[in-house]
Scaffold this active site. Structure first.
Site, short mmCIF file in Angstrom:
data_model
loop_
_atom_site.label_atom_id
_atom_site.label_comp_id
_atom_site.label_asym_id
_atom_site.label_seq_id
_atom_site.Cartn_x
_atom_site.Cartn_y
_atom_site.Cartn_z
N ARG A 133 0.75 -1.25 0.18
CA ARG A 133 0.17 -0.14 -0.08
C ARG A 133 0.83 1.34 -0.09
NH1 ARG A 133 -4.93 -0.70 4.22
NH2 ARG A 133 -5.57 1.19 3.05
N ASP A 172 -15.38 2.45 3.72
CA ASP A 172 -15.12 1.24 4.02
C ASP A 172 -16.44 0.19 3.53
OD1 ASP A 172 -12.74 1.59 4.57
OD2 ASP A 172 -12.89 1.57 6.81
C1 S3P Z 1 -9.56 4.99 8.63
C2 S3P Z 1 -9.62 5.93 7.60
C3 S3P Z 1 -9.92 5.27 6.20
C4 S3P Z 1 -10.77 3.83 6.27
C5 S3P Z 1 -9.90 3.17 7.33
C6 S3P Z 1 -9.74 3.67 8.61
C7 S3P Z 1 -9.02 5.95 9.67
O1 S3P Z 1 -8.85 5.18 5.33
O2 S3P Z 1 -10.69 3.29 5.02
O3 S3P Z 1 -10.39 1.91 7.28
O4 S3P Z 1 -9.30 5.13 10.89
O5 S3P Z 1 -8.83 7.18 9.80
P1 S3P Z 1 -8.33 6.51 4.73
O6 S3P Z 1 -8.51 7.74 5.54
O7 S3P Z 1 -7.17 6.44 4.00
O8 S3P Z 1 -9.34 6.73 3.44
#
Ligand code: S3P
Length: 446
Positions: free
Chosen positions: A124, A322
């Site tokens: 990632r 998500d």
């Molecule tokens: C999260 C933010 C999201 C989400 C992840 C949890 C967090 O990712 O997809 O499962 O806890 O800040 P992104 O902020 O990169 O979209």
């Protein structure tokens, strides 16, 4: 070890369940508690692999971490800037949130640390956090394309940062804010589209000074006053709406169902799925609304519903980022066309969720196609055919989404490996079977 699992059509789902703690809030609770002065008590912590990796990392960095019982943890903090160099490589497992937020914290600690993760996490992109964190004076040594494993050369002499995020990502915003904790002066983050604000809410809960201004066009600027004294506190973690999404959609699409899901976090920056399902005609009631540690919480009463297709605008993506895999399952059961727009970020989650959902739906006889960053699903209101085994590619939400689809599909739906479910929702199978689902390692259960 891989664990294949199969979901068979269910009669109807009924019952009353409590959802485990929110993953985003659990990570943040452990991290901020480790930087507070005194002992923080956390109730309802999510005890899943992702969060345990964060708890282990905070212990390796010098915090005292103790588990008193189910979901009840005590964390003795080291104060802002007081973490110490870890002896070993920090292994964040499958967790992008754990890795990126901790990189923020370590960027402004004056030692070198090393971080890795599982095969999914090591694919990632991390430049989205290492680039802004270098603005504080930290240096990163990464594998090609900014990927893990990587080394973090933290600075003891940080400068605050004024950062405009090019992506709608709470992880990026939070990494910068957490780095700003140990920088003098004011760290500012501007986001064009508001993303989940658990970091801001919890920083305030620990006593930091955080202000939020709306910017023209619907964005926000968050200002954090650096080097506060964070004070240990009591935290009640709300249930995870992203986990609740699975029994919720299962009840909506499985004929005759009626389910109550208790203790669900209702943060307005996470409510896109509820909004969309209601637009599709889902019968969802909310009762017993309350607030825990600054987070709104309530109980959901859900009944099986006839759904219609809708268009979901790209602006809604951050509030349900998500939830697209499980929303796609609901769309496959709806009458008409559902168009999900603005899904570019799904390509770089735990797996390529856009490709994975389109392929998996097609394998189950659903008319689904990708058009640029959009996923278009055409349903006729009857249950999907099913009859396929889906490769989950180390992705917990792909696995759970297809197992839920199997509850309503005409024929069984299998997943090639259910083990990733333990990263976020270890109780999933027992909880769903307790409601009347038939998810099993065996041939068709009676
Ligand atoms: C999260 C933010 C999201 C989400 C992840 C949890 C967090 O990712 O997809 O499962 O806890 O800040 P992104 O902020 O990169 O979209």
């Amino acid at each position: 070890m891989t664990t294949p699992l199969t979901s068979y059509r269910a009669q109807r789902l009924t019952g009353d369940v409590r959802i485990p703690g929110d993953k985003s809030v659990s990570h943040r609770a452990l991290m901020l508690a480790a930087m507070a002065v005194g002992e923080t008590r956390i109730h309802g912590l999510l005890e899943a692999e992702d969060v345990v990796a964060t708890a282990d990392a905070m212990a390796a960095l010098g915090a005292s971490v103790a588990r008193d019982g189910s979901g009840a943890w005590r964390i003795g903090g080291c104060g802002v800037g007081g973490l110490r160099e870890p002896d070993q490589v920090l292994d964040m497992g499958n967790s992008g949130t754990g890795a990126r937020l901790l990189m923020g914290i370590l960027a402004t600690h004056p030692f070198t640390s090393f971080m890795t993760g599982d095969a999914s996490l090591c694919k990632r992109p991390m430049r989205r956090v290492t680039d802004p964190l270098e603005g504080f004076g930290a240096t990163f040594r990464t594998r090609s394309q900014g990927r893990l494993p990587l080394a973090i050369l933290g600075t003891g002499d940080a400068l605050p940062v004024d950062f405009r995020s090019p992506v709608a990502s709470a992880q990026v915003k939070s990494a910068v804010l957490l780095a700003g904790l140990n920088a003098p002066g004011i760290t500012r983050v501007t986001e064009e589209k508001p993303t989940r604000d658990h970091t801001e809410l919890m920083l305030r809960h620990f006593g930091a000074q955080v202000s939020v201004e709306e910017t023209p066009g619907g964005g926000r600027t968050i200002c954090l006053h650096g080097q506060p004294e964070l004070s240990a506190c009591e935290i009640v973690v709300p249930g995870d709406v992203s986990s609740a999404a699975f029994p919720l959609v299962a009840a909506v699409i499985t004929e005759g169902s009626s389910v109550t899901i208790r203790n669900v976090g209702l943060n307005p920056l996470r409510d896109g799925l509820l909004k969309t399902l209601r637009e599709m005609g889902a019968r969802i009631g909310i009762s017993n609304r309350r607030t825990d540690a600054g987070e709104p919480v309530g109980d959901l009463d859900v009944a099986a519903s006839e759904l219609v297709g809708v268009d979901v605008p790209p602006e809604r993506a951050p509030s349900m980022i998500d939830e697209y895999p499980i929303l796609a399952v609901a769309a496959a059961c709806a009458q008409g066309t559902t168009r999900l727009h603005g899904l570019a970020e799904l390509r770089i989650k735990e797996s390529d969720r856009l490709g994975g959902m389109a392929d998996g739906l097609a394998a189950c006889g659903v008319n689904a196609e990708i058009d640029g960053d959009s996923l278009i699903i055409r349903g006729d209101g009857s249950p999907p055919v099913g009859g396929a085994t889906i490769p989950v590619d180390m992705d917990h939400r792909i696995a759970m989404a297809f197992l839920v689809m199997g509850m309503a599909a005409k024929d069984r739906i299998g997943v090639d490996d259910a083990s990733p479910i333990a990263t976020s929702f270890p109780e999933f199978i027992d909880l769903m079977n307790g409601l009347g689902a038939r998810v099993s390692h065996e041939k068709e259960p009676q």
